[in-house]
Design an enzyme around this catalytic site. Sequence first.
Site, PDB file in Angstrom:
ATOM      1  N   GLY A  53       0.973  -0.978  -0.172  1.00  0.00           N
ATOM      2  CA  GLY A  53       0.147   0.203   0.461  1.00  0.00           C
ATOM      3  C   GLY A  53       0.815   2.088  -0.142  1.00  0.00           C
ATOM      4  N   HIS A  80       4.446   1.471  -7.728  1.00  0.00           N
ATOM      5  CA  HIS A  80       3.399   0.823  -7.448  1.00  0.00           C
ATOM      6  C   HIS A  80       3.070   0.590  -9.407  1.00  0.00           C
ATOM      7  CE1 HIS A  80       4.316   1.721  -3.446  1.00  0.00           C
ATOM      8  NE2 HIS A  80       4.342   0.257  -3.445  1.00  0.00           N
ATOM      9  N   ASP A 110      13.479  -3.487  -5.941  1.00  0.00           N
ATOM     10  CA  ASP A 110      14.350  -3.893  -5.504  1.00  0.00           C
ATOM     11  C   ASP A 110      14.794  -5.703  -5.841  1.00  0.00           C
ATOM     12  OD1 ASP A 110      12.161  -3.512  -2.370  1.00  0.00           O
ATOM     13  OD2 ASP A 110      11.028  -2.694  -3.948  1.00  0.00           O
TER      14      ASP A 110
END
Length: 295
Positions: free
Chosen positions: A31, A37, A150
């Site tokens: 979130g 994202h 990541d």
Amino acid sequence: MEIIRSVDQMRRRSAEFRDAGSVVALVPTMGALHEGHLSLVRLAGELADVVVVSVFVNPTQFGPSEDFERYPRDLDEDARLAADAGADVVFAPEAREVYPAGFETVVHVQKLTRKMCGAFRPGHFEGVTTVVAKLLNVVRPNVAVFGQKDGQQAAVIERMAADLDMGVEIVRGPTVREPDGLAMSSRNAYLSPEERKDALVLHEALEYAEQLYRCGESDAALLLDGMRTLIGSVKGAEIQYVAAVDAKTLEDVPELGPGVMFALAVVIGKTRLIDNVVLGERKRGEEAGGSHDDG
Ligand code: AMP
């Protein structure tokens, strides 16, 4: 767009999608959605008919002194942003549904999780692989999309999915940056204005390494030294690691080439930031000994 809070309901809905012949993509997140994202949600939309975005602040991937409690949470806003980016479902389970009483199984990828972030965050990757394995088992997507931001996490999840025959394609989406180069991260919100300036050194160090590589330098150790010196010149920055590794196997590489990832973790004030860059092919004229001139 649907918001699903229960594991059983998500499992049922996914089965309906599959039965209807839809290709399903999953984008796992914690979130506090930002453009990084959302770029993954859009990429998922290009790869699949149905896009499920999971929003779950996973307690088991935070260490005891980390920021689980204060991690930003706003499900309504996340749902709005995810819908705008083309998500069909936001799956936001409660922690007690994901980890009911008696839960005691973990998924552990051994070698890839020992170094880099794993060396500084004991138990972190076990938390990540366990929750991602569960999300993949519930949603059973054809494709799951993760961010190159990541990079170690992406490599660990690719390994897990292959080793456990999960039958899901893992896709990496490129890192989205702020206009000044800082990689977008939910944790950037913790930075004071002063720290925000210091944080630029992560990207600067990666750019320095990438530029010299493009100009023909192949000695990883030399560039890692230069990166450490550059970051060391910022008083508020404390290096955890700077590494040059194969982007898939995470093995250290002495010699630079396409597919090598420069990765780093730096603490700015109290905020731990990570970033990386994966080297591409050198263009003609940029090989070792090639000209540094534009013309
Ligand atoms: P998080 O919510 O931090 O767990 O991240 C969820 C997913 O978004 C992970 O696959 C991350 O790698 C990815 N992600 C986070 N920041 C970025 C970014 N700046 N660009 C691209 N992907 C990102």
